[in-house]
Design an enzyme around this catalytic site. Structure first.
Site, PDB file in Angstrom:
ATOM      1  N   ASN A  10      -3.724  -0.752   2.590  1.00 42.70           N
ATOM      2  CA  ASN A  10      -3.811   0.265   1.536  1.00 42.70           C
ATOM      3  C   ASN A  10      -3.334  -0.364   0.233  1.00 42.70           C
ATOM      4  OD1 ASN A  10      -3.725   2.471  -0.099  1.00 42.70           O
ATOM      5  ND2 ASN A  10      -2.105   3.558   1.016  1.00 42.70           N
ATOM      6  N   TRP A  11      -4.278  -0.609  -0.638  1.00 41.99           N
ATOM      7  CA  TRP A  11      -3.923  -1.243  -1.913  1.00 41.99           C
ATOM      8  C   TRP A  11      -3.348  -0.259  -2.913  1.00 41.99           C
ATOM      9  CZ3 TRP A  11      -8.428  -5.179  -3.297  1.00 41.99           C
ATOM     10  CH2 TRP A  11      -8.209  -6.373  -2.574  1.00 41.99           C
ATOM     11  N   LYS A  12      -3.412   1.026  -2.616  1.00 41.98           N
ATOM     12  CA  LYS A  12      -2.921   2.061  -3.544  1.00 41.98           C
ATOM     13  C   LYS A  12      -3.561   1.841  -4.921  1.00 41.98           C
ATOM     14  CE  LYS A  12       1.080   2.448  -0.609  1.00 41.98           C
ATOM     15  NZ  LYS A  12       2.498   2.743  -0.437  1.00 41.98           N
ATOM     16  N   HIS A  90      -2.071  10.940   2.534  1.00 39.55           N
ATOM     17  CA  HIS A  90      -0.997   9.961   2.357  1.00 39.55           C
ATOM     18  C   HIS A  90       0.212  10.652   1.716  1.00 39.55           C
ATOM     19  CE1 HIS A  90       1.272   6.515   0.921  1.00 39.55           C
ATOM     20  NE2 HIS A  90       0.600   5.795   1.817  1.00 39.55           N
ATOM     21  N   GLU A  92       2.126   9.827  -0.576  1.00 37.11           N
ATOM     22  CA  GLU A  92       2.162   9.814  -2.044  1.00 37.11           C
ATOM     23  C   GLU A  92       1.298  10.943  -2.599  1.00 37.11           C
ATOM     24  OE1 GLU A  92       1.182   5.669  -2.327  1.00 37.11           O
ATOM     25  OE2 GLU A  92       3.164   5.232  -1.498  1.00 37.11           O
ATOM     26  N   GLU A 162       3.552   7.447   9.088  1.00 38.53           N
ATOM     27  CA  GLU A 162       4.217   6.703   8.015  1.00 38.53           C
ATOM     28  C   GLU A 162       5.492   7.438   7.612  1.00 38.53           C
ATOM     29  OE1 GLU A 162       1.470   3.909   5.705  1.00 38.53           O
ATOM     30  OE2 GLU A 162       1.184   5.875   4.829  1.00 38.53           O
ATOM     31  N   GLY A 168       7.630   1.329   1.216  1.00 40.60           N
ATOM     32  CA  GLY A 168       8.003   0.620  -0.010  1.00 40.60           C
ATOM     33  C   GLY A 168       9.473   0.240  -0.091  1.00 40.60           C
ATOM     34  N   SER A 208       6.479  -0.398   5.154  1.00 41.17           N
ATOM     35  CA  SER A 208       7.100  -1.730   5.044  1.00 41.17           C
ATOM     36  C   SER A 208       6.689  -2.697   6.156  1.00 41.17           C
ATOM     37  CB  SER A 208       8.631  -1.613   4.978  1.00 41.17           C
ATOM     38  OG  SER A 208       9.006  -0.950   3.795  1.00 41.17           O
ATOM     39  N   GLY A 229       0.871  -1.652   3.200  1.00 40.43           N
ATOM     40  CA  GLY A 229       0.785  -1.446   1.754  1.00 40.43           C
ATOM     41  C   GLY A 229       1.066  -2.730   1.000  1.00 40.43           C
ATOM     42  N   GLY A 230       2.276  -2.839   0.474  1.00 37.80           N
ATOM     43  CA  GLY A 230       2.651  -3.950  -0.409  1.00 37.80           C
ATOM     44  C   GLY A 230       2.297  -5.334   0.111  1.00 37.80           C
TER      45      GLY A 230
END
Ligand code: 13P
Length: 250
Positions: A10-12, A90, A92, A162, A168, A208, A229-230
């Site tokens: 997931n590149w957001k 998600h 967010e 999640e 994050g 994470s 993600g990151g």
């Protein structure tokens, strides 16, 4: 179906079209499917690259087919870019954009109508975890987000657990406690919709995940994949994660 460990990235809200194209062209050849959820602007350019084993997907949609919904993008618009899946619900979006389970449920139905595979996210906050409310919160999110779907539809869905406190932060859930939650979720799915659905629905862990944590997560029997993600934004860590999974597929 859920036997092959899946990696969904997931590149957001990261990467312009040119950055995304440069990244994908530099990815080493893939031997099993990898799923990349990108900003709307990158969908068609990346799908057009037609990189073997790289499936492109979106991170959201609006449940109406068309109309006066300024700034929104429908499932059919996403489908026509060549996207194959969509992340829905998600945390967010739930937290920043106040999305409810009911709204997520409408989006899931809209995605299925266009043959987009829904990746449905659920997860508890740190406060809910500390109040020992994790299972209650997850049950409500699960049942309401997947309300009124038949078993054919349910078997196409991937669930992503999640925990919000792990997203994050650099500190994932321990593989053991993630496994415990995944096992519990699978039991819940079995009670609600039967064994066939429970055995077919992939349950992925996100929060994470890195090249350091993925191997232990993969060993857990009820963790069918990871939502990254990151660590998926840098080619080095992205490639390491893929290599670790492909080197020892579940
Ligand atoms: P991080 O891997 O950066 O914690 O993000 C997880 C996530 O939200 C994936 O959807």
């Amino acid at each position: 179906m859920r036997k092959l460990f899946k990696v969904i990235c997931n590149w957001k809200m990261n990467k312009t079209i040119s950055e995304a194209i440069a990244f994908c062209k530099a990815v080493p050849p893939l031997v099993s499917p990898v799923y990349l959820a990108v900003p709307f602007t990158c969908l068609q350019p990346l799908a057009d690259l037609d990189i073997p084993m790289l499936q492109i997907g979106a991170q959201n949609l609006y449940p109406q087919h068309d109309g006066a919904f300024t700034g929104e993008v429908s499932a059919s618009m996403i489908k026509e870019t060549g996207a194959e899946f969509v992340i829905l619900g998600h945390s967010e979006r739930r937290q920043i954009f106040s999305e409810t389970n009911e709204f997520v449920n409408q989006k899931v139905k809209a995605a299925l109508l266009q043959d987009l595979v829904p990746i449905v996210c659920i997860g508890e906050t740190a406060i809910e975890k500390n109040q020992n409310r994790t299972r209650e919160v997850l049950k409500k999110q699960l049942l309401e987000s997947l309300k009124d779907l038949d078993t054919v539809a349910l078997k196409q869905i991937h669930l992503a657990y999640e925990p919000i406190w792990a997203i994050g932060t650099g500190t994932p859930s321990t593989p053991q406690s993630a496994q415990e939650i995944h096992f519990h979720l699978r039991q819940l799915i079995q009670e609600e919709w039967g064994e066939d659905v429970a055995e077919n629905m992939s349950i992925l862990y996100g929060g994470s995940v890195s090249d350091e944590s993925i191997e232990e997560l993969k060993k857990q029997p009820d963790i069918d994949g990871a939502l990254v993600g990151g660590a998926s934004l840098k080619l080095e860590t992205f490639s390491k994660i893929i290599a670790l999974v492909e080197g020892d597929p579940k």
